[in-house]
Design a protein around this motif. Structure first.
Motif, PDB file in Angstrom:
ATOM      1  N   PRO A  12       0.991  -1.290   0.242  1.00  0.00           N
ATOM      2  CA  PRO A  12       0.121   0.111  -0.065  1.00  0.00           C
ATOM      3  C   PRO A  12       0.890   1.197   0.000  1.00  0.00           C
ATOM      4  N   ALA A  13       0.239   2.392  -0.313  1.00  0.00           N
ATOM      5  CA  ALA A  13       1.016   3.777  -0.370  1.00  0.00           C
ATOM      6  C   ALA A  13       1.312   4.031   1.166  1.00  0.00           C
ATOM      7  N   PRO A  14       2.544   4.506   1.359  1.00  0.00           N
ATOM      8  CA  PRO A  14       2.791   4.739   2.699  1.00  0.00           C
ATOM      9  C   PRO A  14       1.998   5.561   3.514  1.00  0.00           C
ATOM     10  N   ALA A  15       1.086   6.461   3.048  1.00  0.00           N
ATOM     11  CA  ALA A  15       0.094   7.255   3.453  1.00  0.00           C
ATOM     12  C   ALA A  15      -1.045   6.402   4.059  1.00  0.00           C
ATOM     13  N   ALA A  16      -1.139   5.199   3.669  1.00  0.00           N
ATOM     14  CA  ALA A  16      -2.127   4.357   3.937  1.00  0.00           C
ATOM     15  C   ALA A  16      -1.781   3.410   5.033  1.00  0.00           C
ATOM     16  N   ALA A  17      -0.486   3.408   5.482  1.00  0.00           N
ATOM     17  CA  ALA A  17      -0.067   2.447   6.529  1.00  0.00           C
ATOM     18  C   ALA A  17      -0.461   3.022   7.773  1.00  0.00           C
ATOM     19  N   ALA A  18      -0.741   2.033   8.722  1.00  0.00           N
ATOM     20  CA  ALA A  18      -1.366   2.340  10.038  1.00  0.00           C
ATOM     21  C   ALA A  18      -0.016   3.094  10.772  1.00  0.00           C
ATOM     22  N   PRO A  19      -0.366   4.197  11.454  1.00  0.00           N
ATOM     23  CA  PRO A  19       0.901   4.582  12.388  1.00  0.00           C
ATOM     24  C   PRO A  19       1.755   3.685  13.410  1.00  0.00           C
ATOM     25  N   LEU A  20       3.171   4.101  13.319  1.00  0.00           N
ATOM     26  CA  LEU A  20       3.905   3.204  14.230  1.00  0.00           C
ATOM     27  C   LEU A  20       3.416   2.874  15.603  1.00  0.00           C
TER      28      LEU A  20
ATOM     29  N   LEU B 282      11.220   8.318   9.525  1.00  0.00           N
ATOM     30  CA  LEU B 282      10.446   8.066  10.724  1.00  0.00           C
ATOM     31  C   LEU B 282       9.223   9.046  10.676  1.00  0.00           C
ATOM     32  N   ARG B 283       9.340  10.094  10.330  1.00  0.00           N
ATOM     33  CA  ARG B 283       8.182  10.900  10.391  1.00  0.00           C
ATOM     34  C   ARG B 283       7.019  10.537   9.524  1.00  0.00           C
ATOM     35  N   GLU B 284       7.347   9.905   8.397  1.00  0.00           N
ATOM     36  CA  GLU B 284       6.189   9.147   7.716  1.00  0.00           C
ATOM     37  C   GLU B 284       5.315   8.071   8.279  1.00  0.00           C
ATOM     38  N   GLN B 285       6.124   7.636   9.346  1.00  0.00           N
ATOM     39  CA  GLN B 285       5.417   6.410  10.088  1.00  0.00           C
ATOM     40  C   GLN B 285       4.902   6.796  11.473  1.00  0.00           C
ATOM     41  N   LEU B 286       4.843   8.302  11.743  1.00  0.00           N
ATOM     42  CA  LEU B 286       4.096   8.472  13.017  1.00  0.00           C
ATOM     43  C   LEU B 286       2.706   9.041  12.740  1.00  0.00           C
TER      44      LEU B 286
ATOM     45  N   ILE C  40       9.352  20.301  14.879  1.00  0.00           N
ATOM     46  CA  ILE C  40       9.429  21.357  15.170  1.00  0.00           C
ATOM     47  C   ILE C  40      10.883  21.683  14.606  1.00  0.00           C
ATOM     48  N   HIS C  41      11.718  20.870  14.116  1.00  0.00           N
ATOM     49  CA  HIS C  41      12.926  21.287  13.511  1.00  0.00           C
ATOM     50  C   HIS C  41      13.303  20.216  12.497  1.00  0.00           C
ATOM     51  N   ARG C  42      14.168  20.244  11.635  1.00  0.00           N
ATOM     52  CA  ARG C  42      14.466  19.172  10.587  1.00  0.00           C
ATOM     53  C   ARG C  42      15.295  18.082  11.367  1.00  0.00           C
ATOM     54  N   SER C  43      15.637  18.118  12.628  1.00  0.00           N
ATOM     55  CA  SER C  43      16.196  17.252  13.560  1.00  0.00           C
ATOM     56  C   SER C  43      15.610  16.911  14.535  1.00  0.00           C
ATOM     57  N   VAL C  44      14.441  17.303  14.823  1.00  0.00           N
ATOM     58  CA  VAL C  44      13.583  17.037  16.161  1.00  0.00           C
ATOM     59  C   VAL C  44      12.048  16.799  15.786  1.00  0.00           C
ATOM     60  N   ILE C  45      11.636  15.658  16.411  1.00  0.00           N
ATOM     61  CA  ILE C  45      10.165  15.416  16.647  1.00  0.00           C
ATOM     62  C   ILE C  45       9.671  15.222  17.797  1.00  0.00           C
ATOM     63  N   VAL C  46       8.644  16.008  18.252  1.00  0.00           N
ATOM     64  CA  VAL C  46       8.128  15.811  19.774  1.00  0.00           C
ATOM     65  C   VAL C  46       6.946  15.478  20.050  1.00  0.00           C
ATOM     66  N   ALA C  47       6.553  14.482  21.019  1.00  0.00           N
ATOM     67  CA  ALA C  47       5.142  14.026  21.321  1.00  0.00           C
ATOM     68  C   ALA C  47       4.386  15.254  21.868  1.00  0.00           C
ATOM     69  N   ALA C  48       3.439  15.328  21.114  1.00  0.00           N
ATOM     70  CA  ALA C  48       2.308  16.306  21.548  1.00  0.00           C
ATOM     71  C   ALA C  48       1.797  16.408  23.082  1.00  0.00           C
ATOM     72  N   ARG C  49       1.754  15.163  23.526  1.00  0.00           N
ATOM     73  CA  ARG C  49       1.356  15.183  24.848  1.00  0.00           C
ATOM     74  C   ARG C  49       2.316  15.732  25.832  1.00  0.00           C
ATOM     75  N   HIS C  50       3.687  15.591  25.563  1.00  0.00           N
ATOM     76  CA  HIS C  50       4.714  15.998  26.428  1.00  0.00           C
ATOM     77  C   HIS C  50       5.196  17.638  26.324  1.00  0.00           C
ATOM     78  N   VAL C  51       4.420  18.384  25.599  1.00  0.00           N
ATOM     79  CA  VAL C  51       4.443  19.548  25.318  1.00  0.00           C
ATOM     80  C   VAL C  51       3.742  20.600  26.337  1.00  0.00           C
ATOM     81  N   ALA C  52       4.652  21.256  27.136  1.00  0.00           N
ATOM     82  CA  ALA C  52       4.238  22.166  28.362  1.00  0.00           C
ATOM     83  C   ALA C  52       3.776  23.395  27.879  1.00  0.00           C
ATOM     84  N   GLY C  53       4.556  23.989  26.837  1.00  0.00           N
ATOM     85  CA  GLY C  53       4.353  25.295  26.330  1.00  0.00           C
ATOM     86  C   GLY C  53       5.667  25.745  25.581  1.00  0.00           C
ATOM     87  N   THR C  54       5.583  27.048  25.338  1.00  0.00           N
ATOM     88  CA  THR C  54       6.704  27.493  24.693  1.00  0.00           C
ATOM     89  C   THR C  54       7.220  28.887  25.187  1.00  0.00           C
TER      90      THR C  54
END
Length: 258
Positions: free
Chosen positions: A145-153, A200-204, A212-226
């Protein structure tokens, strides 16, 4: 029912052990008589021990799980075959109601219980080998299947010192590119995977994980603020952790209104 004998074939020892442990929980009367590290070894052991059920990893050295199954199904009395793989690209739906089941690693107890129920039913009413061969042929030729149709990791298999960890995706706080590796940060430390962060981004699930950066992906549930630092950069603050993560200009819009 008489004692059922099984063989587990997987090229990673800790995953063979994991599956065997799960099987002991959901099917205590099952007897695992052999463990194979590759397809050739699996065929030899199956020929010698004639197990009732074989759990086959699809991607193995020597012979793949599909190769092994193809040879087994040419025999007069093939064993019941369950494919176990980390890759969701082999026509899962084609096997949902068939004699050959399909599990994604690492198999949960709930999912494994369904497999056991299905296996017991098939043993009570055997399916002709020709039918199994037709199903196997369908599996082999069905396009991925196309990558977009794959279940999230759902799980991350990561190196942590001398051991390999199976990390549930919900435990990940953030990912950070680290030279040839990607670091996986969880509450009790850091592990490494070889998957590039762009892949990795394609599977999440993009609703749960924000780049949030080309080298960083953060779990939304762990973001306290900015907050902004003294250089004017937007920084992500994490719940219960001291480190702050830089948001690059390309991703600042994600936090408008926070």
């Amino acid at each position: 029912m008489d004692t059922i004998r099984a063989l587990i074939a997987d090229d990673e020892a800790h995953l063979r052990e994991y599956l065997e442990g799960q099987l002991k929980t959901v099917w205590p009367e099952l007897r695992v008589v052999a463990r194979a590290a590759n397809g050739i070894e699996a065929l030899s052991m199956i020929d010698e021990l004639a197990p009732d059920v074989v759990f086959l990893d699809i991607r193995m050295p020597g012979l793949t799980g599909l190769d092994v199954a193809d040879r087994l199904l040419k025999g007069a009395k093939p064993p019941h075959i369950v494919f176990v793989t980390a890759f969701d690209q082999y026509a899962v739906e084609a096997f949902e109601h068939s004699a050959v089941d399909y599990l994604l690693k690492p198999a949960s107890l709930e999912r494994l219980e369904k497999t056991v129920t299905k296996l017991k039913a098939r043993m009570a009413t055997p399916v002709p080998a020709a039918t199994l061969q037709a199903l196997l042929a369908q599996l082999a030729v069905t396009p991925a299947p196309a990558p977009a149709a794959a279940a999230p990791l759902q799980w991350i298999r990561a190196s942590h010192g001398e051991e390999t960890r199976l990390i549930p995706i919900e435990e990940v706080i953030y990912f950070q590119s680290n030279d040839k590796y990607t670091s996986v940060f969880v509450a009790d430390g850091e592990s490494l995977i070889r998957t590039p962060i762009s892949k990795l981004r394609e599977q999440l699930d993009e609703q749960q994980f924000w780049q949030i950066h080309r080298s960083v992906i953060v779990a939304a549930r762990h973001v306290a603020g900015t907050r902004q630092d003294f250089r004017g950069r937007l920084m992500v603050q994490l719940k219960g952790r001291p480190e702050q993560l830089v948001v690059s200009r390309n991703y600042v819009d994600l936090f408008r209104g926070m």
